[in-house]
Write a protein that holds these residues in place. Structure first.
Motif, PDB file in Angstrom:
ATOM      1  N   ASP A   1      36.296 -11.566  53.843  1.00 20.07           N
ATOM      2  CA  ASP A   1      35.899 -11.797  55.241  1.00 20.07           C
ATOM      3  C   ASP A   1      34.576 -11.388  55.480  1.00 20.07           C
ATOM      4  OD1 ASP A   1      38.363 -12.581  55.859  1.00 20.07           O
ATOM      5  OD2 ASP A   1      39.166 -10.882  57.020  1.00 20.07           O
TER       6      ASP A   1
ATOM      7  N   ASP B   1      49.828  -4.113  48.325  1.00 20.06           N
ATOM      8  CA  ASP B   1      49.425  -4.249  49.570  1.00 20.06           C
ATOM      9  C   ASP B   1      48.038  -3.841  49.856  1.00 20.06           C
ATOM     10  OD1 ASP B   1      52.060  -5.356  50.134  1.00 20.06           O
ATOM     11  OD2 ASP B   1      52.875  -3.578  51.145  1.00 20.06           O
ATOM     12  N   ALA B   2      47.830  -2.992  49.146  1.00 19.23           N
ATOM     13  CA  ALA B   2      46.477  -2.223  49.469  1.00 19.23           C
ATOM     14  C   ALA B   2      45.451  -2.827  48.780  1.00 19.23           C
ATOM     15  CB  ALA B   2      46.290  -0.972  48.652  1.00 19.23           C
TER      16      ALA B   2
ATOM     17  N   ARG C   1      45.675  -6.085  48.298  1.00 19.45           N
ATOM     18  CA  ARG C   1      45.683  -7.415  49.050  1.00 19.45           C
ATOM     19  C   ARG C   1      44.734  -7.313  50.248  1.00 19.45           C
ATOM     20  NH1 ARG C   1      50.051  -9.249  47.539  1.00 19.45           N
ATOM     21  NH2 ARG C   1      51.283  -7.934  48.478  1.00 19.45           N
ATOM     22  N   ASP C   2      44.819  -5.997  50.884  1.00 19.09           N
ATOM     23  CA  ASP C   2      44.058  -5.713  52.293  1.00 19.09           C
ATOM     24  C   ASP C   2      42.576  -5.486  51.669  1.00 19.09           C
ATOM     25  OD1 ASP C   2      46.263  -5.698  53.612  1.00 19.09           O
ATOM     26  OD2 ASP C   2      46.372  -3.493  53.697  1.00 19.09           O
ATOM     27  N   ILE C   3      42.210  -4.930  50.537  1.00 18.97           N
ATOM     28  CA  ILE C   3      40.891  -5.125  50.025  1.00 18.97           C
ATOM     29  C   ILE C   3      40.359  -6.048  49.864  1.00 18.97           C
ATOM     30  CG2 ILE C   3      39.323  -4.231  48.197  1.00 18.97           C
ATOM     31  CD1 ILE C   3      41.438  -1.596  48.158  1.00 18.97           C
TER      32      ILE C   3
ATOM     33  N   THR D   1      41.252  -9.240  51.310  1.00 19.20           N
ATOM     34  CA  THR D   1      40.939  -9.821  52.471  1.00 19.20           C
ATOM     35  C   THR D   1      39.834  -9.174  53.118  1.00 19.20           C
ATOM     36  OG1 THR D   1      43.436 -10.005  52.664  1.00 19.20           O
ATOM     37  CG2 THR D   1      41.909 -10.408  54.676  1.00 19.20           C
ATOM     38  N   THR D   2      39.681  -8.065  53.245  1.00 17.43           N
ATOM     39  CA  THR D   2      38.339  -7.513  53.793  1.00 17.43           C
ATOM     40  C   THR D   2      37.011  -7.779  53.131  1.00 17.43           C
ATOM     41  OG1 THR D   2      39.628  -5.461  54.432  1.00 17.43           O
ATOM     42  CG2 THR D   2      37.314  -5.145  54.417  1.00 17.43           C
TER      43      THR D   2
END
Length: 77
Positions: free
Chosen positions: A74, A63-64, A66-68, A70-71
């Motif tokens: 973006d 999850d971490a 994936r979040d990184i 995505t950031t």
């Protein structure tokens, strides 16, 4: 064993490619997709090997990451 062998080959190929001349977006995307596929196949193998260790929370790391990712994606837009 096949998943581990395949992942090893893709790691070697990707490493050699990023050390050489810059890849086009299509080339980079192709290699990245294969590396992601290989990771998807070998991570469950590794997860089974450490499943008895309660200190390891692999979904949390996924999850971490994936979040990184995505950031970072973006930020380019």
């Amino acid at each position: 064993m096949f998943a581990l062998e395949t992942a090893t080959v893709w790691l070697g190929l990707a490493s050699a490619m990023i050390e050489g001349p810059e890849l086009s977006a299509d080339e980079g995307g192709f290699v990245l997709a294969r590396v992601v596929e290989s990771l998807g196949e070998v991570l469950p193998i590794a997860a089974r090997a450490v499943a008895s260790n309660p200190a390891v929370d692999l979904p949390l790391y996924g999850d971490a990451g994936r979040d990184i990712g995505t950031t970072m994606r973006d930020m380019r837009e």
